[in-house]
Structures are given as structure tokens and as C-alpha cells.
Design an enzyme around this catalytic site. Sequence first.
Site, PDB file in Angstrom:
ATOM      1  N   HIS A  35       0.823  -1.270  -0.004  1.00 53.32           N
ATOM      2  CA  HIS A  35       0.015   0.022   0.057  1.00 53.32           C
ATOM      3  C   HIS A  35       0.903   1.365   0.052  1.00 53.32           C
ATOM      4  O   HIS A  35       2.059   1.172   0.137  1.00 53.32           O
ATOM      5  CB  HIS A  35      -1.013  -0.101   1.357  1.00 53.32           C
ATOM      6  N   CYS A  94      -5.519   0.999   6.272  1.00 52.73           N
ATOM      7  CA  CYS A  94      -6.022  -0.104   6.779  1.00 52.73           C
ATOM      8  C   CYS A  94      -5.757  -0.570   7.838  1.00 52.73           C
ATOM      9  O   CYS A  94      -4.770  -0.434   8.504  1.00 52.73           O
ATOM     10  CB  CYS A  94      -5.866  -1.372   5.403  1.00 52.73           C
ATOM     11  N   GLU A 128       1.311   3.780   1.936  1.00 48.70           N
ATOM     12  CA  GLU A 128       2.056   4.266   3.354  1.00 48.70           C
ATOM     13  C   GLU A 128       3.175   3.187   3.120  1.00 48.70           C
ATOM     14  O   GLU A 128       4.502   3.929   3.735  1.00 48.70           O
ATOM     15  CB  GLU A 128       1.224   3.868   4.563  1.00 48.70           C
ATOM     16  N   CYS A 135      -1.702  -1.327   7.357  1.00 50.56           N
ATOM     17  CA  CYS A 135      -0.747  -0.329   7.419  1.00 50.56           C
ATOM     18  C   CYS A 135      -0.815   0.541   8.907  1.00 50.56           C
ATOM     19  O   CYS A 135       0.256   0.993   9.146  1.00 50.56           O
ATOM     20  CB  CYS A 135      -1.406   0.550   6.195  1.00 50.56           C
TER      21      CYS A 135
END
Length: 143
Positions: A49, A76, A51, A85
Amino acid sequence: MEQSFMQQAVIAARRGSGHTWTNPLVGAVFVKHGQILSVGYHHRYGQRHAEIDALAQLQRPQQAQGATLYVTLEPCSHFGKTPPCADRLIEVGVGRVVIGQRDPNPLVAGRGISKLRAAGIPVSVLDSTTALNPAYNFYYQHH
């Protein structure tokens, strides 16, 4: 200034256009002392993701300690194809998180924000990036 950093995250998110569905487009920018440390985005479905991609752009993840993360969608908080994350942001000691949009996916839907706040990380939601993922938002809002 906040809108400028969030705009950088939006620009980054668009780089994943056409490759992330059924995941949303997401961009992330780490900022410390008014300087951008790194920029990341969700490259393609099933991969890390935004991040985590932004963390990977740093020489050491510890550089994110105390930094502000600008991210276009709520981090998430569940295990899917990747670990949560929110957990990783807590682990590296991010100082603050500014979110462009709450995630309408019921697997997240405020849980990422709650997890970050429970760890003592201030979170702001700007409600400024919903136009980035119209199909994703429609799907979760209207099933």
C-alpha cells in the site's frame, strides 16, 4: 500547507491509475519539519500500500518517527493481501496522520483511525480526496 502536501499525495495516487482495481488509488507523503521526506503510492492490486511504499522510499524507516503522514485514504487495519498499514505506522512511531478520506470499506471504516488514535497518534480527516476513487466509493456506499 496541509492542502499542498495532500495534493502531492493525490498526484502520487494517480500514478497507480488502471493498475489497482479492486483496490483504490492511494498516495502517501511523509513530511517532517515542513520538508517532504518521501512519497509513495499503491502501484498495483495485491502489492504494498501507499504508506508502506512511502516508508520504503526512506533510507531507514526510523526517519518517519515523529513525521506527519499525508495519505489520501484511511490506513487499513486488517490483514488482507498485505499486513495492516496502521500497525506499521504505529511501529515506526509516526507523529501525526492527515487523511484525505475515511475508507468506506467495512473492513476498515474508521478502524484504522481508531487504531492510530488508541496508540496516541493524532489523526485529522480532511474529507478532501473522495473524487480520487468514485467507483470504489460508490461500490461500498451502495453495495
